[in-house]
Design a protein around this motif. Structure first.
Motif, mmCIF file in Angstrom:
data_model
loop_
_atom_site.group_PDB
_atom_site.id
_atom_site.type_symbol
_atom_site.label_atom_id
_atom_site.label_comp_id
_atom_site.label_asym_id
_atom_site.label_seq_id
_atom_site.Cartn_x
_atom_site.Cartn_y
_atom_site.Cartn_z
ATOM 1 N N ILE A 132 5.393 5.524 3.028
ATOM 2 C CA ILE A 132 5.273 5.590 1.571
ATOM 3 C C ILE A 132 3.940 5.018 1.113
ATOM 4 N N THR A 133 3.461 3.942 1.777
ATOM 5 C CA THR A 133 2.183 3.352 1.376
ATOM 6 C C THR A 133 1.011 4.292 1.610
ATOM 7 N N CYS A 155 0.651 5.837 -4.223
ATOM 8 C CA CYS A 155 1.086 4.467 -3.971
ATOM 9 C C CYS A 155 -0.111 3.515 -3.978
ATOM 10 N N TRP A 200 0.647 -0.028 -3.894
ATOM 11 C CA TRP A 200 1.278 -1.298 -3.602
ATOM 12 C C TRP A 200 1.399 -1.491 -2.097
ATOM 13 N N LEU A 219 6.760 -3.173 -1.848
ATOM 14 C CA LEU A 219 7.729 -2.086 -1.874
ATOM 15 C C LEU A 219 9.090 -2.557 -1.371
ATOM 16 N N PHE A 269 8.088 3.920 -9.198
ATOM 17 C CA PHE A 269 7.693 4.541 -7.938
ATOM 18 C C PHE A 269 8.783 4.388 -6.882
ATOM 19 N N SER A 294 11.274 7.156 -4.977
ATOM 20 C CA SER A 294 11.307 7.307 -3.519
ATOM 21 C C SER A 294 12.702 7.120 -2.950
#
Length: 659
Positions: A316-317, A322, A324, A329, A369, A373
């Motif tokens: 996800i990063t 993204c 963060w 997260l 966010f 997800s």
């Protein structure tokens, strides 16, 4: 120097990436001229393709187009267009034309194959080659023999006269990595519209799991799945007519649910539960079987998949949106799970979850966010479920404990919901469960696999189902007569005519006359003569049809004019003309002239032509009929010797020579 620039420009064109969603829309990549023939349009399209030199052979040429499916993460597919020279191919005839009733069409000189392979299909076909040489899947694709690859996502073939066949569509359930069946058919439909095809046929054998889609979709919506794109009944197998098909669909759609409950109450009690469950979930009354199946299919489209996986924070990063760290997260996800856990496994709206989490995480962008997800993701000992409430259309979340302690997700009324939404949420269902319920209705109601004897209206169900399943051949008509407007006056005036030919085999013109080929649009200059018209017709039809390579135009039927006279003034623009002529008998044999073969078909079901179903020929008279009509099941092997009923009758009448 000029030639070098042209080559460079063509190379840049071929390396372009096109968007899948707009490919073959106007201007993507080319604006097709109104009224142009399929051959002209496909030539314009192929100028933008990448020509595949390694696939050249004596009978084919090939181009590829890279189509972008997603930009983030990047993913694409390759569409191949293969031009097949029919004269150098085997077999010459197209069996699909015979099945759909186009056997009277003359064999075209070219066929164009539109192929959408999956990467896995190429890897399977070239597994050894890839291991030895270390070639990438993309290189393996381009070096494969496309026509021999198994597992194509799409295969469409178009004859140069604009008639085509969609041979296969394989979506996610059939092995597609990123494209659904809908996306594939939409791509094919845009190609057909852009290239201005005439008609396209298909044999509808699509399945959804273990269910025939033409049956389940027909009962739910009154038309086959391909009907969403305009494909309609053309001819049924085993002598099924349009009236028989429509009556069968209507009979099953209108089957009252109140009849099903007592009929299956004792033998299949689970069916009664399924019916009452979805009747309670619906915001409107479900009275018939068609209403029930339509509601279930619509609901299935709104439910999220049930598959889940552990939350992959590192992946996800890497997403561009993204900003963060992995640690932040993880912290935000745990806060959201804690808020849902305090809700005692109830369904909670997105807004309520967000507000509860804001007490611990002030960054609303981070919360939004992570909420986006989350969805069928595992966080700790819980699966975060996400779905849209079918009644309120509000996005909701809840937890499912997967630690071994079974938690129930019964789902009471969400905050602020109305009584109707409370009824819906309490009867929440998953996509997996809904599929099981659909299959139960399909298996026991439609396919009649239950121990109770069929009586009353239920005795007609197997007959109606059989009629629908025997209806596979569908056709979409794309052809629209072009606007034939005369440009009178000025130097650019032209005359547009729709022309066909009436050939006679034999130099003397006394041969057997056959069916006329489809009309072709010809555009002539305003100063063209009748002789020029004949030459244009000869050139067009010689280039298009294998059996007309020696066609010589003799006369414009019903037009009394000499070759030296002007077309303008003698023939109105927009007219339909038949030009008679001759074809040398020895140029092309009879077996290479028409798509249909001379096989005699006379089945007891009334069919007089091939319809794509399995057939067997009588070993005495040579007449063919369906194996099913001959008492042979489809799964059984070929008959070693077969005598039709008529021949059996004739043999029985022969006098006995025994003393």
């Amino acid at each position: 120097m000029h030639s070098g620039n042209g080559t460079s420009k063509k190379r840049r064109r071929g390396s372009r990436i096109f968007r899948l969603k707009t490919f073959c829309d106007p201007g993507h990549p080319v604006h097709f001229k109104a009224g142009s023939s399929f051959q002209e349009n496909v030539s314009s399209l192929l100028e933008f393709g990448n020509q595949e030199e390694s696939l050249h052979g004596p009978a084919t040429r090939c181009w590829s187009f890279q189509l972008e499916v997603h930009r983030n993460p990047p993913s694409s597919v390759l569409l191949f267009v293969v031009e097949e020279m029919v004269e150098k191919s085997h077999p010459l005839r197209c069996q699909h034309c015979s099945f759909i009733g186009w056997g009277h069409h003359m064999i075209c000189r070219k066929r164009f194959h539109f192929l959408l392979p999956s990467k896995n299909a190429f890897l399977r076909s070239n597994e050894h080659n890839c291991k030895v040489s270390g070639k990438s899947p993309l290189v393996a694709m381009r070096e494969s023999r496309l026509m021999e690859v198994q597992g194509l996502l799409m295969h469409g073939v178009v004859h140069s006269n604009g008639f085509g066949h969609l041979l296969c569509v394989n979506g996610i359930e059939a092995g597609s990595e990123i494209l659904s069946g809908c996306q594939i058919v939409e791509l094919w439909d845009r190609i057909c519209k852009g290239l201005e095809l005439r008609k396209v046929s298909l044999m509808d054998t699509a399945r959804k799991g273990a269910m025939d889609l033409r049956l389940i979709h027909g009962v739910a919506y009154g038309e086959p799945w391909f009907g969403l794109w305009g494909y309609r009944f053309d001819r049924g197998g085993y002598g099924v007519t349009l009236q028989m098909y429509q009556r069968s669909v209507d009979a099953l759609r209108r089957l009252p649910l109140c009849f099903l409950l007592p009929h299956y109450g004792s033998s299949r009690p689970e069916l009664a539960f399924i019916i009452t469950k979805y009747q309670a979930m619906a915001s409107h009354s479900l009275v018939t079987l068609g209403h029930l199946l339509q509601f279930m299919l619509d609901l299935k489209g709104r439910l999220l998949p049930d598959a889940f996986a552990a939350m992959d924070y590192r992946r996800i990063t890497m997403e561009p949106a993204c900003r963060w760290s992995t640690r932040r997260l993880e912290m935000a996800a745990q806060v959201i799970v804690d808020a849902l856990r305090r809700a005692n496994f109830r369904w909670v709206s997105r807004q309520d979850v967000r507000e509860a989490a804001r007490a611990y995480v002030g960054d609303t962008g981070l919360l939004d966010f992570v909420l986006k997800s989350l969805g069928n993701q595992v966080v700790g000992n819980y699966v975060v479920r996400r779905m849209v409430n079918p009644a309120t259309k509000i996005l909701q979340y809840c937890l499912e404990d997967v630690s071994g302690e079974m938690a129930t997700v019964s789902g009471p009324k969400p905050p602020g919901g109305d009584p109707r939404s409370e009824r819906v949420v309490r009867l929440q269902t998953t996509r997996v469960q809904l599929k099981k319920d659909l299959f139960s209705l399909y298996k026991y109601v439609l396919m009649d696999q239950n121990p109770a004897p069929a009586t009353g209206v239920f005795a007609a169900v197997p007959v109606a189902v059989k009629t629908i399943l025997d209806t596979k051949l569908l056709v979409k008509d794309y052809w629209k007569d072009p606007a034939l407007e005369s440009k009178v006056g000025g130097e650019d005036r032209s005359i547009k005519l729709l022309c066909t030919v009436h050939p006679s085999i034999g130099a003397g013109g006394e041969g057997r006359r056959q069916a006329l080929p489809p009309y072709e649009l010809l555009t002539l200059p305003g100063h063209a003569t009748i002789g020029n018209l004949k030459m244009a017709v000869e050139r067009t039809f010689r280039d298009m049809y294998l059996g007309l390579t020696t066609f010589a135009a003799k006369k414009v039927v019903d037009v009394d004019a000499e070759d030296s006279e002007l077309v303008f003034g003698k023939i109105e623009t927009g007219s339909r003309l038949v030009i008679s002529g001759t074809v040398d008998r020895g140029a092309v044999g009879r077996e290479g002239t028409y798509e249909g073969c001379d096989r005699a078909v006379d089945c007891r079901c009334g069919v007089k032509e091939e319809d794509g179903e399995r057939m067997v020929g009588c070993d005495i008279c040579g007449v063919w009929q369906h194996t099913r009509c001959a008492g042979r099941a489809d799964g059984e092997g070929l008959l070693a010797f077969f005598i039709c009923g008529q021949c059996q009758h004739d043999i029985a009448l022969l006098p006995s020579f025994l003393p």
